[in-house]
Motif scaffolding. Sequence first.
Motif, PDB file in Angstrom:
ATOM      1  N   THR A   1      40.556  33.577  47.074  1.00  0.00           N
ATOM      2  CA  THR A   1      40.728  33.811  45.640  1.00  0.00           C
ATOM      3  C   THR A   1      40.023  32.738  44.825  1.00  0.00           C
ATOM      4  OG1 THR A   1      42.870  34.864  46.022  1.00  0.00           O
ATOM      5  CG2 THR A   1      42.419  34.111  43.788  1.00  0.00           C
TER       6      THR A   1
ATOM      7  N   MET B   1      48.871  36.226  50.498  1.00  0.00           N
ATOM      8  CA  MET B   1      48.640  37.479  49.752  1.00  0.00           C
ATOM      9  C   MET B   1      47.338  37.376  48.962  1.00  0.00           C
ATOM     10  SD  MET B   1      51.003  39.181  46.753  1.00  0.00           S
ATOM     11  CE  MET B   1      50.437  40.623  45.878  1.00  0.00           C
ATOM     12  N   GLU B   2      46.417  38.312  49.201  1.00  0.00           N
ATOM     13  CA  GLU B   2      45.136  38.312  48.511  1.00  0.00           C
ATOM     14  C   GLU B   2      45.213  39.187  47.254  1.00  0.00           C
ATOM     15  OE1 GLU B   2      42.969  36.308  49.453  1.00  0.00           O
ATOM     16  OE2 GLU B   2      43.680  35.799  51.432  1.00  0.00           O
ATOM     17  N   VAL B   3      44.352  38.883  46.321  1.00  0.00           N
ATOM     18  CA  VAL B   3      44.333  39.662  45.083  1.00  0.00           C
ATOM     19  C   VAL B   3      43.592  40.969  45.309  1.00  0.00           C
ATOM     20  CG1 VAL B   3      44.476  37.677  43.569  1.00  0.00           C
ATOM     21  CG2 VAL B   3      42.242  38.484  44.298  1.00  0.00           C
TER      22      VAL B   3
ATOM     23  N   GLN C   1      43.341  43.620  40.089  1.00  0.00           N
ATOM     24  CA  GLN C   1      43.766  42.348  39.483  1.00  0.00           C
ATOM     25  C   GLN C   1      42.567  41.533  39.035  1.00  0.00           C
ATOM     26  OE1 GLN C   1      46.222  41.271  42.940  1.00  0.00           O
ATOM     27  NE2 GLN C   1      47.954  40.972  41.565  1.00  0.00           N
TER      28      GLN C   1
ATOM     29  N   LEU D   1      44.500  33.724  37.307  1.00  0.00           N
ATOM     30  CA  LEU D   1      44.375  34.309  38.643  1.00  0.00           C
ATOM     31  C   LEU D   1      44.131  33.214  39.684  1.00  0.00           C
ATOM     32  CD1 LEU D   1      44.201  37.278  39.849  1.00  0.00           C
ATOM     33  CD2 LEU D   1      41.731  36.885  39.896  1.00  0.00           C
TER      34      LEU D   1
ATOM     35  N   THR E   1      47.525  31.118  39.976  1.00  0.00           N
ATOM     36  CA  THR E   1      48.657  31.873  40.544  1.00  0.00           C
ATOM     37  C   THR E   1      48.424  32.272  41.999  1.00  0.00           C
ATOM     38  OG1 THR E   1      49.180  32.744  38.350  1.00  0.00           O
ATOM     39  CG2 THR E   1      50.147  33.872  40.228  1.00  0.00           C
ATOM     40  N   TYR E   2      47.238  32.802  42.286  1.00  0.00           N
ATOM     41  CA  TYR E   2      46.977  33.301  43.631  1.00  0.00           C
ATOM     42  C   TYR E   2      46.169  32.323  44.485  1.00  0.00           C
ATOM     43  CZ  TYR E   2      48.734  37.834  42.149  1.00  0.00           C
ATOM     44  OH  TYR E   2      49.536  38.837  41.692  1.00  0.00           O
ATOM     45  N   GLY E   3      45.289  31.570  43.833  1.00  0.00           N
ATOM     46  CA  GLY E   3      44.462  30.646  44.598  1.00  0.00           C
ATOM     47  C   GLY E   3      45.138  29.340  44.923  1.00  0.00           C
TER      48      GLY E   3
ATOM     49  N   GLN F   1      48.527  28.164  43.885  1.00  0.00           N
ATOM     50  CA  GLN F   1      49.953  28.192  44.234  1.00  0.00           C
ATOM     51  C   GLN F   1      50.223  28.921  45.544  1.00  0.00           C
ATOM     52  OE1 GLN F   1      51.884  29.785  40.745  1.00  0.00           O
ATOM     53  NE2 GLN F   1      51.631  27.899  39.565  1.00  0.00           N
ATOM     54  N   ARG F   2      49.361  29.863  45.919  1.00  0.00           N
ATOM     55  CA  ARG F   2      49.571  30.611  47.158  1.00  0.00           C
ATOM     56  C   ARG F   2      48.528  30.254  48.220  1.00  0.00           C
ATOM     57  NH1 ARG F   2      51.433  36.624  44.874  1.00  0.00           N
ATOM     58  NH2 ARG F   2      52.814  35.811  43.258  1.00  0.00           N
TER      59      ARG F   2
ATOM     60  N   SER G   1      45.304  30.431  48.517  1.00  0.00           N
ATOM     61  CA  SER G   1      44.312  31.435  48.888  1.00  0.00           C
ATOM     62  C   SER G   1      42.907  30.922  48.574  1.00  0.00           C
ATOM     63  CB  SER G   1      44.568  32.757  48.157  1.00  0.00           C
ATOM     64  OG  SER G   1      43.528  33.669  48.400  1.00  0.00           O
TER      65      SER G   1
END
Length: 217
Positions: free
Chosen positions: A187, A1-3, A7, A174, A177-179, A181-182, A184
């Motif tokens: 990100t 999932m991309e930001v 966000q 950011l 959380t998105y880079g 842990q996910r 990305s």
Amino acid sequence: MEVSSDQIIQAVSETLYMVSVSLVFATLIGLPLGILLVVTRKGHILENQALFSALNPVINVLRSVPFIILLVAIIPFTRLIVGTSIGTTAAIVPLVIYTGPYIARLVENSLLDVDAGIIEAAEAMGATPMQIIFRFLIPESLGSLVLSITTATIGLIGATAMAGAVGGGGIGDLAITYGYQRFSTVTIIATVIILVVLVQAIQSLGNVLARKIRRHG
């Protein structure tokens, strides 16, 4: 999932909020502390070895604590001040405590660079210690002080990124959380680019202001 762009904009605004508010309060603490470190040292205009000997080690201790440790260590104090230990407003408390002593050292170094002859000339004209500080010391070191505040601001940006590790919000949050842990990569790269652009913009602005001040000094 991309930001999403929304966000990213929110993260940047949270970072700018933390940096600007923290910088104001840290400067209000660090500037007078830096002045005291200079004028109370041996042989200066308000020599006070007891005060200098008390301030110096306290500032050294606060500066030696890594921000991420300070962030966790003062959680009870942060809750006492703002009512919570999570979020952008809560992150401001440790940011101020971390940056205040740093600014004090930067201010101290800037003021110590002022030619001793200027202070001697001011004393010879009968200037009071307060007049020497506000009419001679600070004006003479203003260009250097601007660069010092610029350096502190850049340090604050790095600290706000670390604050994201404990839910402080902003670009660091950011990135984690998105880079991280996910997983990305996009990100992570985007947040790095944003931070680099912010730092470059602030450094350039500081350089321009300092140059103008020195030119008109």
